[in-house]
Design an enzyme around this catalytic site. Structure first.
Site, short mmCIF file in Angstrom:
data_model
loop_
_atom_site.label_atom_id
_atom_site.label_comp_id
_atom_site.label_asym_id
_atom_site.label_seq_id
_atom_site.Cartn_x
_atom_site.Cartn_y
_atom_site.Cartn_z
N LYS A 48 53.57 -44.05 1.96
CA LYS A 48 53.18 -43.24 3.11
C LYS A 48 53.63 -41.80 2.94
O LYS A 48 53.04 -40.89 3.50
CB LYS A 48 53.78 -43.83 4.39
CG LYS A 48 53.17 -45.18 4.72
CD LYS A 48 53.57 -45.66 6.09
CE LYS A 48 52.78 -46.92 6.44
NZ LYS A 48 52.94 -47.33 7.82
N ARG A 49 54.69 -41.61 2.19
CA ARG A 49 55.23 -40.25 2.01
C ARG A 49 54.49 -39.47 0.93
O ARG A 49 54.62 -38.27 0.83
CB ARG A 49 56.72 -40.31 1.68
CG ARG A 49 57.59 -40.64 2.87
CD ARG A 49 59.01 -40.94 2.45
NE ARG A 49 59.08 -42.01 1.49
CZ ARG A 49 59.02 -43.31 1.81
NH1 ARG A 49 58.88 -43.66 3.07
NH2 ARG A 49 59.09 -44.25 0.89
#
Ligand code: GLU
Length: 506
Positions: A265-266
């Site tokens: 997600k990062r």
């Protein structure tokens, strides 16, 4: 594949944060599969883990699916005959099922405290081993298999904390089937006795997921590869309940652009590229970009995602949602991880913008001009048709066409340096004279007349066209110069050439 009974599939996200591209792809594959087989696509919110619950996440998931055009047939707000579709609203139901498993000997109460278990884990670790709560250890621990019936009843009556664990059968080789991976063998001795239920009355993911898939009559479970290690337990749970298991298909991972490691997600923030459908603002006000806000079309995102792990078996790459539904086939989903390529993602966007009608894009350009307070008599559709192939995003319309509406006042320094030669003033003066003489100022005719003049005057075309382009556009970009001339008109074209000469002479 068994598709004789009506296909029912589900997308079952846990509302623990924004839905990222991996989850969205799972939703898409489920949707495509359902639609292809005239089946039902269900959204089920798996919110049993209250510790990881993020309040805005459910709305985010629903909005994301809506933006993409992945409509669910049953789910929260669209109650069918199998609801409710949120596990927290089904809480009462799971207790009955865990009791069945306890009664039939497939599950047992365990009273070991977290501290006791930590101690065992640490001891095992000190000997470079891993503690497992399983057939080898369960008979030495605090559970309903070792304690007397009376003791267990007493503990339950005293409201001591407990968990209910699955009693994994010993020494069996399971032959699991996966639509994508084929047969997988698992030795039950390698499994631990997973927790199915807790004394707070909440089931864990495993129990709730299986009970709901059964009650909602799910025929195919299509989900991410990260759930493959749970498959053995799930299949055993179906056996324990005496239910027929659905078919399973575990989708390959989506890998980082470098091709190694799972896309996280990062990664979006690191790449400066969205990995979420919609913008997400977390509790610390940190903003993660979304495809929608970055100007991507949902159909382009869907097309990109569809090919991230699936291939149609042909060279075709650009698909509409309808075409994806017809072509999608689980047998063509790859086993190996799919590399997330932001450039390819943009390429799909570019392909899809080309499919938009000139009329639709003209409407966007008109709105853009209005917001900039620019009045114009120019034929907007013509402008759009000239720049369309250079567009990636709708907002590029301005970047690609601003020079039609405003006379350049600044010129790209690099371009000027490149095109400006000692004789350029002379060439441009002669060009002005020639343009004055052109009566039919269409792109085709002007091009023809200027080219034949250049030939007779023995002036290289580049010496004319390059400075002409910079004069008209302010840089070396843009569509055919004679098309620009024709659109902005003779007077305007000549005025721009004069401006450029003046600018260079100051
Ligand atoms: N709730 C699980 C998740 O968040 C669903 C896994 C499954 O589809 O079985 O991914």
């Amino acid at each position: 594949m068994n598709t004789s009974s009506a296909v029912r599939v589900r997308f079952a996200p846990s509302p623990t944060g924004p839905l990222h591209i991996g989850g969205l792809r799972t939703a898409l594959y489920n949707y495509l599969f359902a639609k292809k087989h005239q089946g039902t696509f269900i959204l089920r919110i798996e919110d049993t883990d209250q510790t990881r619950f993020v309040p805005k996440a459910e709305t985010y998931i629903k909005e994301s699916l809506k933006w993409c055009g992945i409509d669910y047939d049953e789910g929260p707000g669209k109650e069918g005959s199998y609801g409710p579709y949120k596990q927290s609203e089904r809480k009462a139901l799971y207790k009955e099922y865990i009791e069945k498993l306890i009664a039939s000997g497939w599950a047992y109460y365990a009273f070991d405290t977290p501290d006791e278990l930590d101690k065992l884990r640490n001891e095992a670790e000190a000997q470079k081993q891993k503690f497992m709560y399983n057939h080898a250890t369960r008979s030495t621990l605090q559970n309903s298999l070792t304690l007397s019936k009376e003791k267990v009843t007493e503990k339950l009556q005293n409201q001591e904390k407990y968990v209910v664990r699955f009693k994994t059968p010993q020494a069996r080789i399971l032959c699991l089937k996966d639509q994508i991976r084929g047969e997988i063998q698992v030795d039950t001795n390698t499994l631990d006795d997973k927790i199915l239920f807790k004394s707070d009355g909440m089931p864990t993911y495993h129990l709730a997921n299986i009970v709901d898939d059964h009650l909602m009559q799910i025929t195919h479970v299509i989900r991410g590869e990260e759930w493959l290690p749970s498959l053995a337990l799930h299949v055993l749970l179906y056996e324990a309940f005496g239910w027929q298991a659905p078919e399973f298909a575990h989708l390959p991972l989506i890998l980082k652009p470098v091709g190694k490691g799972k896309l996280s997600k990062r990664d979006g923030d690191k790449l400066g590229f969205p990995v979420f459908p919609l913008q997400w603002i977390d509790a610390d006000n940190k903003v993660s970009m979304g495809y929608r806000e970055e100007g991507f079309y949902p159909e382009a995102v869907l097309n990109f995602m569809a090919l991230l792990g699936w291939n149609p078996g042909t060279e075709k790459e650009v698909f509409s949602l309808e075409e994806l539904i017809t072509s999608f086939d689980l047998n063509r989903v790859n086993k190996s991880g799919a590399k997330f390529d932001p450039e390819k993602n943009k390429w799909f966007q570019q392909q899809h913008i080309q499919q938009k009608s000139t009329q639709e894009l003209s409407q966007h350009l008109k709105t853009l001009l209005e917001t900039k307070n620019i009045q114009t008599d120019l034929n907007i559709s013509h402008v759009v048709s000239l720049v369309k192939e250079r567009l990636i995003f709708t907002d590029d319309l301005w970047q690609q066409s601003h020079f039609f509406f405003e006379t350049p006042t600044i010129y790209d320094a690099k371009a000027v340096k490149k095109v400006w030669k000692t004789d350029t003033v002379k060439v441009l003066d002669l060009l002005i004279q020639q343009l004055e003489l052109v009566t039919d100022f269409t792109a085709e005719n002007t091009a023809q007349e200027i080219k034949s003049w250049a030939k007779t005057a023995e002036i290289g075309l580049g010496k004319i066209m390059m400075p002409l382009r910079v004069a008209l556009v302010g840089s070396l970009s843009g569509p055919d110069v004679f098309e620009i001339c024709a659109l902005i008109g003779k007077e305007n074209s000549i005025a721009r050439i004069k401006n450029f000469v003046t600018y260079k002479n100051v």
